[in-house]
Design an enzyme around this catalytic site. Sequence first.
Site, PDB file in Angstrom:
ATOM      1  N   ARG A   1       4.054  25.699  26.544  1.00 15.52           N
ATOM      2  CA  ARG A   1       5.493  25.103  26.991  1.00 15.52           C
ATOM      3  C   ARG A   1       6.436  26.366  26.373  1.00 15.52           C
ATOM      4  O   ARG A   1       6.473  26.116  25.226  1.00 15.52           O
ATOM      5  CB  ARG A   1       5.577  23.956  26.200  1.00 15.52           C
ATOM      6  CG  ARG A   1       7.193  23.594  25.987  1.00 15.52           C
ATOM      7  CD  ARG A   1       7.497  22.023  25.488  1.00 15.52           C
ATOM      8  NE  ARG A   1       6.883  21.540  24.354  1.00 15.52           N
ATOM      9  CZ  ARG A   1       7.210  21.899  23.147  1.00 15.52           C
ATOM     10  NH1 ARG A   1       8.020  22.989  22.965  1.00 15.52           N
ATOM     11  NH2 ARG A   1       6.400  21.458  22.044  1.00 15.52           N
TER      12      ARG A   1
ATOM     13  N   HIS B   1      10.575  21.135  23.367  1.00 14.00           N
ATOM     14  CA  HIS B   1       9.920  19.640  23.751  1.00 14.00           C
ATOM     15  C   HIS B   1      10.796  18.966  24.758  1.00 14.00           C
ATOM     16  O   HIS B   1      10.411  18.720  25.830  1.00 14.00           O
ATOM     17  CB  HIS B   1       9.450  18.829  22.798  1.00 14.00           C
ATOM     18  CG  HIS B   1       9.062  17.795  22.998  1.00 14.00           C
ATOM     19  ND1 HIS B   1       7.723  17.267  23.289  1.00 14.00           N
ATOM     20  CD2 HIS B   1       9.786  16.546  22.955  1.00 14.00           C
ATOM     21  CE1 HIS B   1       7.864  15.928  23.718  1.00 14.00           C
ATOM     22  NE2 HIS B   1       8.659  15.594  23.350  1.00 14.00           N
TER      23      HIS B   1
ATOM     24  N   TYR C   1       9.179  25.025  14.167  1.00 13.72           N
ATOM     25  CA  TYR C   1       7.752  24.783  14.035  1.00 13.72           C
ATOM     26  C   TYR C   1       6.880  25.832  14.521  1.00 13.72           C
ATOM     27  O   TYR C   1       5.548  25.846  14.616  1.00 13.72           O
ATOM     28  CB  TYR C   1       7.210  23.473  14.279  1.00 13.72           C
ATOM     29  CG  TYR C   1       7.545  22.965  15.611  1.00 13.72           C
ATOM     30  CD1 TYR C   1       6.808  23.406  16.767  1.00 13.72           C
ATOM     31  CD2 TYR C   1       9.054  22.564  16.269  1.00 13.72           C
ATOM     32  CE1 TYR C   1       7.071  23.312  17.966  1.00 13.72           C
ATOM     33  CE2 TYR C   1       9.191  22.194  17.503  1.00 13.72           C
ATOM     34  CZ  TYR C   1       8.377  22.377  18.401  1.00 13.72           C
ATOM     35  OH  TYR C   1       8.740  21.971  19.726  1.00 13.72           O
TER      36      TYR C   1
END
Length: 361
Positions: free
Chosen positions: A258, A262, A271
């Site tokens: 991705r 998100h 992260y």
Amino acid sequence: MLFKTYDPLKKKQFNILDLKGKVTNKDLEPKLDKKTLLNMYKTMSLGRIADIKALQYQRQGRMLTYAPNRGQEAAQVGAVAALEKQDWLSPAFRELVAMLYLGVTLEQLYLYWYGNEWGNHFDEGVKVLPVNVIIGSQINHGAGLAYASKILDKKEVVIATIGDGGTSHGEFYEGLNFAATYDAPLVVVIQNNQYAISTPRHKATRAETLAQKAVAFGIPGIQVDGNDVLAMYVATKEAVDHARAGKGPVLIEAVTYRLGPHTTSDDPSIYRKDEEVKEWEKKDPMIRFKQYLIDKGYWSEKEDQKLQEEQTDYVGKTFKQVEAKGEGKLEDIFRFTYKEMTPQLKAQYETHKKYLAEGGK
Ligand SMILES: Cc1ncc(C[n+]2csc(CCOP(=O)(O)OP(=O)(O)O)c2C)c(N)n1
């Protein structure tokens, strides 16, 4: 044949196109005609543009929310291109490109993310279930549909998609075990985009591959380069043929990434490192597929430029139509949850109507 060659227990991705779009294995190159290949590419391109624009609209405060799928176009289109007209897709929530390929309109997809329930109302003959945010339940819906297809002898195959994190949910195991036990024609395509929100794939399971989860169900499983649209097509076609022949489900792990956040409420820089994203940008599925088409003499940079302009224009016009339609009625949330409202929903609906009547928004 592929399922016998590739061991799901080993980290070995099935692949046809290399990073430069060159065919590494001529024998496995699918015999897709020019029209189909271009349709696949154009849908991926539209999905890419619609994805980038959706994020911008949301940042401008014009779109409710959005789950981007930039980078996952090949994993989606390669898979659903293997379906026949009568077959089904039971998607999660990050499958905009797959849904576009199967005939859901961009207006409908945008309406959904705008907050208008009519965005889940697809045209007659479009065999796609609505967006499913409840992780894992689309596997059970897919298993149920596939079982119905089997007992009614309809020969309809179902693809259900799920994220890497979703394969830790109970419904993933329940649905696949049910389908395996009854030889239901279900193909589950895991979109392993490396993260479940901020949780990296290696923290979610001790399993070496996600494809190996197939072993526990007693069904074939294969790990595929999810950024290689041709490999995704070939693997899924074999899985769909297997399922349609009454041999039961297949599990495909599409290894992809991705590239975006998100959802619009996520900040991935917290992260994951920029270098990691840059590495995956080099594996961009669009670049590889475009080069393959150019090498075949089916496409050119000039045509690509023109397509992008046309699609950008189309996306802008579509979003304006969505804004003109607006959010729709809030009551639709209650009315459209099930075919008929349950007593609980009726009670909630009444409370909500009262709230609106008293000036609530
Ligand atoms: C049953 C359920 N639990 C929790 C959530 C909240 N949630 C939304 S997306 C997500 C992570 C999903 O990760 P993954 O399955 O890898 O799919 P991806 O979002 O990466 O496509 C979670 C936990 C949810 N939607 N449904």
